[in-house]
Motif scaffolding. Structure first.
Motif, PDB file in Angstrom:
ATOM      1  N   GLY A 100     126.803  11.416 106.953  1.00  0.00           N
ATOM      2  CA  GLY A 100     125.926  11.287 107.543  1.00  0.00           C
ATOM      3  C   GLY A 100     125.530  12.382 108.445  1.00  0.00           C
ATOM      4  O   GLY A 100     124.266  11.705 109.029  1.00  0.00           O
ATOM      5  N   LYS A 101     126.190  13.205 109.037  1.00  0.00           N
ATOM      6  CA  LYS A 101     125.896  14.159 110.048  1.00  0.00           C
ATOM      7  C   LYS A 101     125.495  15.681 109.434  1.00  0.00           C
ATOM      8  O   LYS A 101     126.185  15.592 108.448  1.00  0.00           O
ATOM      9  CB  LYS A 101     127.329  14.283 110.185  1.00  0.00           C
ATOM     10  CG  LYS A 101     127.355  13.139 111.511  1.00  0.00           C
ATOM     11  CD  LYS A 101     127.137  12.548 112.731  1.00  0.00           C
ATOM     12  CE  LYS A 101     127.771  11.704 113.425  1.00  0.00           C
ATOM     13  NZ  LYS A 101     126.890  11.621 115.152  1.00  0.00           N
ATOM     14  N   LEU A 102     124.233  15.895 110.123  1.00  0.00           N
ATOM     15  CA  LEU A 102     123.986  16.763 109.563  1.00  0.00           C
ATOM     16  C   LEU A 102     124.023  17.911 110.978  1.00  0.00           C
ATOM     17  O   LEU A 102     123.731  17.690 111.630  1.00  0.00           O
ATOM     18  CB  LEU A 102     122.192  16.770 108.823  1.00  0.00           C
ATOM     19  CG  LEU A 102     121.761  15.539 108.057  1.00  0.00           C
ATOM     20  CD1 LEU A 102     119.923  15.466 107.738  1.00  0.00           C
ATOM     21  CD2 LEU A 102     122.504  16.273 106.664  1.00  0.00           C
ATOM     22  N   HIS A 103     124.090  19.508 109.757  1.00  0.00           N
ATOM     23  CA  HIS A 103     124.520  20.072 111.310  1.00  0.00           C
ATOM     24  C   HIS A 103     122.871  21.322 110.473  1.00  0.00           C
ATOM     25  O   HIS A 103     121.616  21.533 109.870  1.00  0.00           O
ATOM     26  CB  HIS A 103     125.031  21.260 110.345  1.00  0.00           C
ATOM     27  CG  HIS A 103     125.146  22.833 110.947  1.00  0.00           C
ATOM     28  ND1 HIS A 103     125.914  22.904 111.838  1.00  0.00           N
ATOM     29  CD2 HIS A 103     124.574  23.577 110.601  1.00  0.00           C
ATOM     30  CE1 HIS A 103     125.605  24.128 112.376  1.00  0.00           C
ATOM     31  NE2 HIS A 103     125.159  24.365 111.479  1.00  0.00           N
ATOM     32  N   GLN A 104     122.470  21.522 112.117  1.00  0.00           N
ATOM     33  CA  GLN A 104     121.110  22.719 112.111  1.00  0.00           C
ATOM     34  C   GLN A 104     121.264  23.947 111.328  1.00  0.00           C
ATOM     35  O   GLN A 104     122.119  24.896 111.822  1.00  0.00           O
ATOM     36  CB  GLN A 104     120.485  22.477 113.608  1.00  0.00           C
ATOM     37  CG  GLN A 104     119.684  22.796 113.345  1.00  0.00           C
ATOM     38  CD  GLN A 104     118.206  22.831 113.044  1.00  0.00           C
ATOM     39  OE1 GLN A 104     117.980  21.529 113.706  1.00  0.00           O
ATOM     40  NE2 GLN A 104     117.458  23.553 112.670  1.00  0.00           N
ATOM     41  N   GLY A 105     120.712  24.336 110.207  1.00  0.00           N
ATOM     42  CA  GLY A 105     121.338  25.897 109.785  1.00  0.00           C
ATOM     43  C   GLY A 105     119.993  26.289 109.811  1.00  0.00           C
ATOM     44  O   GLY A 105     118.598  25.535 109.879  1.00  0.00           O
ATOM     45  N   TYR A 106     119.771  27.128 109.441  1.00  0.00           N
ATOM     46  CA  TYR A 106     118.375  28.969 109.322  1.00  0.00           C
ATOM     47  C   TYR A 106     118.493  29.279 108.260  1.00  0.00           C
ATOM     48  O   TYR A 106     119.530  30.246 107.908  1.00  0.00           O
ATOM     49  CB  TYR A 106     118.663  29.303 110.210  1.00  0.00           C
ATOM     50  CG  TYR A 106     118.331  28.760 111.730  1.00  0.00           C
ATOM     51  CD1 TYR A 106     117.043  28.084 112.675  1.00  0.00           C
ATOM     52  CD2 TYR A 106     119.740  28.415 112.924  1.00  0.00           C
ATOM     53  CE1 TYR A 106     117.389  27.710 113.434  1.00  0.00           C
ATOM     54  CE2 TYR A 106     119.408  27.466 113.827  1.00  0.00           C
ATOM     55  CZ  TYR A 106     118.401  26.754 114.089  1.00  0.00           C
ATOM     56  OH  TYR A 106     117.765  26.692 115.325  1.00  0.00           O
ATOM     57  N   PHE A 107     116.814  29.342 107.220  1.00  0.00           N
ATOM     58  CA  PHE A 107     117.199  30.369 106.520  1.00  0.00           C
ATOM     59  C   PHE A 107     115.760  31.620 107.243  1.00  0.00           C
ATOM     60  O   PHE A 107     115.297  31.179 108.021  1.00  0.00           O
ATOM     61  CB  PHE A 107     116.330  29.524 105.756  1.00  0.00           C
ATOM     62  CG  PHE A 107     116.710  28.469 104.849  1.00  0.00           C
ATOM     63  CD1 PHE A 107     117.453  29.257 103.922  1.00  0.00           C
ATOM     64  CD2 PHE A 107     115.989  27.006 104.899  1.00  0.00           C
ATOM     65  CE1 PHE A 107     118.444  27.734 102.866  1.00  0.00           C
ATOM     66  CE2 PHE A 107     117.656  26.417 103.699  1.00  0.00           C
ATOM     67  CZ  PHE A 107     117.950  27.051 102.768  1.00  0.00           C
ATOM     68  N   PHE A 119     113.209  37.748 100.528  1.00  0.00           N
ATOM     69  CA  PHE A 119     114.636  37.098 100.806  1.00  0.00           C
ATOM     70  C   PHE A 119     114.775  36.952 101.625  1.00  0.00           C
ATOM     71  O   PHE A 119     114.539  36.566 102.665  1.00  0.00           O
ATOM     72  CB  PHE A 119     115.153  38.897 100.821  1.00  0.00           C
ATOM     73  CG  PHE A 119     116.661  38.195 100.965  1.00  0.00           C
ATOM     74  CD1 PHE A 119     117.581  38.510  99.381  1.00  0.00           C
ATOM     75  CD2 PHE A 119     117.660  38.742 101.756  1.00  0.00           C
ATOM     76  CE1 PHE A 119     119.061  38.295  99.304  1.00  0.00           C
ATOM     77  CE2 PHE A 119     118.635  38.165 101.896  1.00  0.00           C
ATOM     78  CZ  PHE A 119     119.693  37.976 100.465  1.00  0.00           C
ATOM     79  N   ILE A 120     115.690  36.037 101.007  1.00  0.00           N
ATOM     80  CA  ILE A 120     115.820  34.596 101.975  1.00  0.00           C
ATOM     81  C   ILE A 120     117.183  34.123 102.066  1.00  0.00           C
ATOM     82  O   ILE A 120     118.507  34.375 100.902  1.00  0.00           O
ATOM     83  CB  ILE A 120     115.408  33.193 101.303  1.00  0.00           C
ATOM     84  CG1 ILE A 120     113.899  32.772 101.087  1.00  0.00           C
ATOM     85  CG2 ILE A 120     115.579  31.891 102.037  1.00  0.00           C
ATOM     86  CD1 ILE A 120     113.090  32.312 100.268  1.00  0.00           C
ATOM     87  N   ASP A 121     117.915  34.784 103.271  1.00  0.00           N
ATOM     88  CA  ASP A 121     119.267  34.609 103.721  1.00  0.00           C
ATOM     89  C   ASP A 121     119.449  33.499 104.566  1.00  0.00           C
ATOM     90  O   ASP A 121     118.750  33.030 105.490  1.00  0.00           O
ATOM     91  CB  ASP A 121     120.098  35.807 104.478  1.00  0.00           C
ATOM     92  CG  ASP A 121     121.070  36.150 104.474  1.00  0.00           C
ATOM     93  OD1 ASP A 121     122.155  35.167 103.895  1.00  0.00           O
ATOM     94  OD2 ASP A 121     121.306  36.353 106.073  1.00  0.00           O
ATOM     95  N   TYR A 122     120.270  32.773 104.440  1.00  0.00           N
ATOM     96  CA  TYR A 122     120.969  31.276 104.771  1.00  0.00           C
ATOM     97  C   TYR A 122     121.889  31.567 106.382  1.00  0.00           C
ATOM     98  O   TYR A 122     122.768  32.217 105.913  1.00  0.00           O
ATOM     99  CB  TYR A 122     121.588  30.255 104.010  1.00  0.00           C
ATOM    100  CG  TYR A 122     122.054  29.282 105.015  1.00  0.00           C
ATOM    101  CD1 TYR A 122     121.137  27.985 105.606  1.00  0.00           C
ATOM    102  CD2 TYR A 122     123.124  28.837 105.255  1.00  0.00           C
ATOM    103  CE1 TYR A 122     121.525  27.669 106.015  1.00  0.00           C
ATOM    104  CE2 TYR A 122     123.985  28.170 106.192  1.00  0.00           C
ATOM    105  CZ  TYR A 122     122.408  27.460 106.569  1.00  0.00           C
ATOM    106  OH  TYR A 122     123.510  25.591 107.217  1.00  0.00           O
ATOM    107  N   GLN A 123     121.914  30.863 107.246  1.00  0.00           N
ATOM    108  CA  GLN A 123     122.917  30.919 108.725  1.00  0.00           C
ATOM    109  C   GLN A 123     122.842  29.443 109.018  1.00  0.00           C
ATOM    110  O   GLN A 123     122.133  28.853 109.391  1.00  0.00           O
ATOM    111  CB  GLN A 123     122.410  32.356 109.302  1.00  0.00           C
ATOM    112  CG  GLN A 123     122.194  33.597 108.884  1.00  0.00           C
ATOM    113  CD  GLN A 123     123.548  34.314 108.028  1.00  0.00           C
ATOM    114  OE1 GLN A 123     124.393  34.572 109.797  1.00  0.00           O
ATOM    115  NE2 GLN A 123     123.397  35.222 107.552  1.00  0.00           N
ATOM    116  N   HIS A 124     124.128  29.694 109.922  1.00  0.00           N
ATOM    117  CA  HIS A 124     124.616  28.454 110.092  1.00  0.00           C
ATOM    118  C   HIS A 124     123.941  28.857 111.648  1.00  0.00           C
ATOM    119  O   HIS A 124     123.366  27.357 112.102  1.00  0.00           O
ATOM    120  CB  HIS A 124     125.946  28.240 110.377  1.00  0.00           C
ATOM    121  CG  HIS A 124     126.416  27.907 109.065  1.00  0.00           C
ATOM    122  ND1 HIS A 124     126.702  27.004 108.203  1.00  0.00           N
ATOM    123  CD2 HIS A 124     127.861  29.202 108.212  1.00  0.00           C
ATOM    124  CE1 HIS A 124     127.448  26.859 107.684  1.00  0.00           C
ATOM    125  NE2 HIS A 124     128.028  27.881 107.128  1.00  0.00           N
ATOM    126  N   GLY A 125     123.412  29.924 112.038  1.00  0.00           N
ATOM    127  CA  GLY A 125     122.882  29.842 113.819  1.00  0.00           C
ATOM    128  C   GLY A 125     121.391  30.882 114.135  1.00  0.00           C
ATOM    129  O   GLY A 125     121.528  31.281 112.631  1.00  0.00           O
TER     130      GLY A 125
END
Length: 172
Positions: A100-107, A119-125
């Motif tokens: 149930g815990k979600l992390h804030q990530g960024y596209f 181009f779309i790149d995912y990063q954790h921060g």
């Protein structure tokens, strides 16, 4: 006795060929058809597959077929002369996190308006480590909002940093 070379297959010693892997991935990602429904479709056709097999094929298909295409696109976008860059937050589940815990990530979106490529790149921060990697060989015009991470790129030789007009008007 001479034996011909084996045809190139995406998963070494694997059963699925590129057409089947493409069909499964397009069904999952483009047509939003969950793997459970695809398994039911195959069962109606008389093909019984364990869920773990289909999951493994998707993972291996992504690494052998999609990842190389992604690398080509990453290189292409960094060779553009004019890019617009912005990041968008998204909530994701990380394996091993509490249920149930979600992390804030960024596209991070890199858009070339002259030829409509993205181009779309995912990063954790939200740090500049992601854009640093994508834009390490970039030279040209870089249009961004006022987020401080982008100021670093305006100081690099060969990059002309320009601001987004939608954000600039806030100060008038």
């Amino acid at each position: 006795v001479t034996i011909a070379d084996m045809p190139s297959i995406p998963i070494p010693r694997g059963i699925p060929g590129p057409n089947l892997l493409s069909h499964i991935c397009v069904g999952k990602y483009a047509d939003h058809l969950p793997l459970a429904r695809q398994l039911k479709q195959y069962a109606r056709l008389g093909v019984e597959l364990p869920p773990s097999t289909l999951n493994g094929w998707v993972n291996k298909g992504a690494s052998s077929l999609i990842k190389p295409l992604c690398e080509v696109e990453r290189k292409r976008i960094s060779e553009k002369r004019y890019l617009m860059v912005d990041e968008s937050p998204t909530k994701i589940m990380i394996k091993g996190n509490n249920k149930g815990k979600l992390h804030q990530g960024y596209f991070w979106l890199y858009y070339s308006p002259l030829d409509k490529e993205i181009f779309i790149d995912y990063q954790h921060g939200r740090s500049r480590s992601g854009p640093d990697e994508i834009l390490k060989n970039f030279t040209g015009w870089l249009q961004t909002d006022g987020y401080s991470v982008y100021e670093h790129f305006g100081e690099k030789e060969g990059i002309k940093h320009i601001q987004c007009m939608a954000h600039a008007r806030r100060y008038f």
